[in-house]
Design a protein around this motif. Sequence first.
Motif, PDB file in Angstrom:
ATOM      1  N   ASP A 190       0.805  -1.226   0.000  1.00 38.04           N
ATOM      2  CA  ASP A 190       0.000   0.000   0.000  1.00 38.04           C
ATOM      3  C   ASP A 190       0.838   1.276   0.000  1.00 38.04           C
ATOM      4  OD1 ASP A 190      -2.361  -1.477   0.031  1.00 38.04           O
ATOM      5  OD2 ASP A 190      -2.517  -1.425   2.227  1.00 38.04           O
ATOM      6  N   ASP A 191       2.040   1.202   0.558  1.00 38.49           N
ATOM      7  CA  ASP A 191       2.863   2.394   0.708  1.00 38.49           C
ATOM      8  C   ASP A 191       3.966   2.523  -0.340  1.00 38.49           C
ATOM      9  OD1 ASP A 191       4.197   0.183   1.780  1.00 38.49           O
ATOM     10  OD2 ASP A 191       5.263   1.388   3.270  1.00 38.49           O
ATOM     11  N   ILE A 192       3.938   1.651  -1.365  1.00 35.76           N
ATOM     12  CA  ILE A 192       4.964   1.685  -2.412  1.00 35.76           C
ATOM     13  C   ILE A 192       4.301   1.790  -3.774  1.00 35.76           C
ATOM     14  CG2 ILE A 192       6.845   0.405  -3.533  1.00 35.76           C
ATOM     15  CD1 ILE A 192       7.422  -0.905  -0.806  1.00 35.76           C
ATOM     16  N   GLU A 193       4.814   2.700  -4.601  1.00 36.05           N
ATOM     17  CA  GLU A 193       4.309   2.879  -5.966  1.00 36.05           C
ATOM     18  C   GLU A 193       5.490   2.820  -6.935  1.00 36.05           C
ATOM     19  OE1 GLU A 193       2.176   6.307  -8.732  1.00 36.05           O
ATOM     20  OE2 GLU A 193       2.825   6.810  -6.703  1.00 36.05           O
ATOM     21  N   VAL A 194       5.424   1.915  -7.899  1.00 30.54           N
ATOM     22  CA  VAL A 194       6.456   1.855  -8.934  1.00 30.54           C
ATOM     23  C   VAL A 194       6.105   2.915  -9.980  1.00 30.54           C
ATOM     24  CG1 VAL A 194       7.566   0.451 -10.700  1.00 30.54           C
ATOM     25  CG2 VAL A 194       6.927  -0.578  -8.505  1.00 30.54           C
ATOM     26  N   VAL A 195       6.999   3.892 -10.148  1.00 33.72           N
ATOM     27  CA  VAL A 195       6.729   5.003 -11.062  1.00 33.72           C
ATOM     28  C   VAL A 195       7.414   4.826 -12.412  1.00 33.72           C
ATOM     29  CG1 VAL A 195       6.235   6.658  -9.230  1.00 33.72           C
ATOM     30  CG2 VAL A 195       8.593   6.421 -10.071  1.00 33.72           C
ATOM     31  N   ALA A 196       8.380   3.902 -12.487  1.00 29.56           N
ATOM     32  CA  ALA A 196       9.066   3.624 -13.751  1.00 29.56           C
ATOM     33  C   ALA A 196       9.657   2.226 -13.678  1.00 29.56           C
ATOM     34  CB  ALA A 196      10.160   4.657 -14.013  1.00 29.56           C
ATOM     35  N   SER A 197       9.600   1.535 -14.814  1.00 32.05           N
ATOM     36  CA  SER A 197      10.138   0.181 -14.937  1.00 32.05           C
ATOM     37  C   SER A 197      10.878   0.116 -16.262  1.00 32.05           C
ATOM     38  CB  SER A 197       8.973  -0.817 -14.901  1.00 32.05           C
ATOM     39  OG  SER A 197       9.415  -2.110 -15.203  1.00 32.05           O
ATOM     40  N   ILE A 198      12.197  -0.111 -16.199  1.00 32.24           N
ATOM     41  CA  ILE A 198      13.015  -0.031 -17.406  1.00 32.24           C
ATOM     42  C   ILE A 198      13.981  -1.209 -17.501  1.00 32.24           C
ATOM     43  CG2 ILE A 198      12.848   2.467 -17.658  1.00 32.24           C
ATOM     44  CD1 ILE A 198      15.424   2.754 -16.151  1.00 32.24           C
ATOM     45  N   ALA A 199      14.452  -1.466 -18.727  1.00 32.59           N
ATOM     46  CA  ALA A 199      15.292  -2.641 -18.983  1.00 32.59           C
ATOM     47  C   ALA A 199      16.741  -2.302 -19.301  1.00 32.59           C
ATOM     48  CB  ALA A 199      14.699  -3.458 -20.131  1.00 32.59           C
ATOM     49  N   THR A 200      17.063  -1.023 -19.489  1.00 27.57           N
ATOM     50  CA  THR A 200      18.432  -0.653 -19.851  1.00 27.57           C
ATOM     51  C   THR A 200      18.968   0.441 -18.939  1.00 27.57           C
ATOM     52  OG1 THR A 200      17.716   0.998 -21.465  1.00 27.57           O
ATOM     53  CG2 THR A 200      18.071  -1.249 -22.284  1.00 27.57           C
ATOM     54  N   GLY A 201      20.263   0.386 -18.696  1.00 25.06           N
ATOM     55  CA  GLY A 201      20.878   1.340 -17.795  1.00 25.06           C
ATOM     56  C   GLY A 201      20.902   2.768 -18.300  1.00 25.06           C
ATOM     57  N   ASP A 202      20.921   2.939 -19.615  1.00 20.32           N
ATOM     58  CA  ASP A 202      20.959   4.298 -20.156  1.00 20.32           C
ATOM     59  C   ASP A 202      19.649   5.056 -19.949  1.00 20.32           C
ATOM     60  OD1 ASP A 202      19.834   2.461 -21.983  1.00 20.32           O
ATOM     61  OD2 ASP A 202      20.256   3.768 -23.683  1.00 20.32           O
ATOM     62  N   ARG A 203      18.591   4.371 -19.541  1.00 21.09           N
ATOM     63  CA  ARG A 203      17.294   5.012 -19.289  1.00 21.09           C
ATOM     64  C   ARG A 203      17.114   5.402 -17.817  1.00 21.09           C
ATOM     65  NH1 ARG A 203      15.641   7.721 -22.320  1.00 21.09           N
ATOM     66  NH2 ARG A 203      13.661   7.760 -21.240  1.00 21.09           N
ATOM     67  N   ILE A 204      18.011   4.950 -16.940  1.00 17.77           N
ATOM     68  CA  ILE A 204      17.831   5.176 -15.502  1.00 17.77           C
ATOM     69  C   ILE A 204      17.759   6.662 -15.165  1.00 17.77           C
ATOM     70  CG2 ILE A 204      18.922   4.937 -13.227  1.00 17.77           C
ATOM     71  CD1 ILE A 204      19.966   2.177 -14.215  1.00 17.77           C
ATOM     72  N   VAL A 205      18.762   7.419 -15.520  1.00 16.87           N
ATOM     73  CA  VAL A 205      18.792   8.835 -15.136  1.00 16.87           C
ATOM     74  C   VAL A 205      17.664   9.628 -15.796  1.00 16.87           C
ATOM     75  CG1 VAL A 205      20.157  10.953 -15.160  1.00 16.87           C
ATOM     76  CG2 VAL A 205      21.226   8.789 -14.490  1.00 16.87           C
ATOM     77  N   PRO A 206      17.433   9.498 -17.119  1.00 14.81           N
ATOM     78  CA  PRO A 206      16.315  10.245 -17.703  1.00 14.81           C
ATOM     79  C   PRO A 206      14.955   9.911 -17.068  1.00 14.81           C
ATOM     80  CG  PRO A 206      17.739   9.408 -19.443  1.00 14.81           C
ATOM     81  CD  PRO A 206      18.211   8.803 -18.154  1.00 14.81           C
ATOM     82  N   GLU A 207      14.707   8.626 -16.800  1.00 13.67           N
ATOM     83  CA  GLU A 207      13.432   8.236 -16.183  1.00 13.67           C
ATOM     84  C   GLU A 207      13.340   8.737 -14.747  1.00 13.67           C
ATOM     85  OE1 GLU A 207      10.682   6.695 -17.564  1.00 13.67           O
ATOM     86  OE2 GLU A 207      11.712   6.921 -19.481  1.00 13.67           O
ATOM     87  N   ALA A 208      14.441   8.689 -14.022  1.00 12.20           N
ATOM     88  CA  ALA A 208      14.447   9.193 -12.647  1.00 12.20           C
ATOM     89  C   ALA A 208      14.188  10.700 -12.623  1.00 12.20           C
ATOM     90  CB  ALA A 208      15.771   8.866 -11.963  1.00 12.20           C
ATOM     91  N   LEU A 209      14.805  11.426 -13.538  1.00 14.47           N
ATOM     92  CA  LEU A 209      14.570  12.871 -13.601  1.00 14.47           C
ATOM     93  C   LEU A 209      13.124  13.178 -13.976  1.00 14.47           C
ATOM     94  CD1 LEU A 209      17.900  14.008 -15.314  1.00 14.47           C
ATOM     95  CD2 LEU A 209      17.227  14.358 -12.915  1.00 14.47           C
ATOM     96  N   ALA A 210      12.532  12.347 -14.815  1.00 16.86           N
ATOM     97  CA  ALA A 210      11.143  12.566 -15.236  1.00 16.86           C
ATOM     98  C   ALA A 210      10.130  12.200 -14.156  1.00 16.86           C
ATOM     99  CB  ALA A 210      10.855  11.757 -16.509  1.00 16.86           C
ATOM    100  N   HIS A 211      10.436  11.169 -13.342  1.00 21.54           N
ATOM    101  CA  HIS A 211       9.436  10.649 -12.405  1.00 21.54           C
ATOM    102  C   HIS A 211       9.734  10.923 -10.932  1.00 21.54           C
ATOM    103  CE1 HIS A 211       7.255   8.571 -15.562  1.00 21.54           C
ATOM    104  NE2 HIS A 211       8.417   8.181 -16.044  1.00 21.54           N
ATOM    105  N   GLY A 212      10.933  11.347 -10.609  1.00 23.92           N
ATOM    106  CA  GLY A 212      11.286  11.702  -9.238  1.00 23.92           C
ATOM    107  C   GLY A 212      11.094  10.604  -8.200  1.00 23.92           C
ATOM    108  N   PRO A 213      11.664   9.412  -8.422  1.00 23.35           N
ATOM    109  CA  PRO A 213      11.504   8.353  -7.421  1.00 23.35           C
ATOM    110  C   PRO A 213      12.264   8.667  -6.130  1.00 23.35           C
ATOM    111  CG  PRO A 213      13.129   7.694  -9.027  1.00 23.35           C
ATOM    112  CD  PRO A 213      12.538   8.991  -9.518  1.00 23.35           C
TER     113      PRO A 213
END
Length: 130
Positions: A26-49
């Motif tokens: 209940d207290d955890i929300e997955v905001v992005a799910s990715i398969a490649t390392g080059d997407r980590i920073v852009p997705e993190a900047l976009a979704h603010g985990p």
Amino acid sequence: MQIRVLVAEDVDLLRETLVALLDLEDDIEVVASIATGDRIVPEALAHGPDVALLDVDLPGTDGLTAAAELRERLPSCSVLVLTGLATRRSRGRALAVGVSGFLIKDGPADDLVDAVRRIARGERVFAEPA
């Protein structure tokens, strides 16, 4: 408090299982799910985990290189490494780049969920490699 999580894992079945497991909480929300390392920073900047759950061995950019860049560009996001490459060297490298946690993939699911919560609270969680 809702804990926002980014999951980066290149094995589809494992990534989807991790997302499903975390989404059961209940207290955890997955905001992005990715398969490649080059997407980590852009997705993190976009979704603010709050927590980035990263595999070490990812195509594109490895998880530890991405973790170091995340620490620079999004310091509010803590990193939890989940790896099958549990060596003293990989753990040492994880510590050197400033991750908040290091878990081995063959551990219990409850340990992972607990680690996400603890890291979101500012704690550190490190499993001992073989």
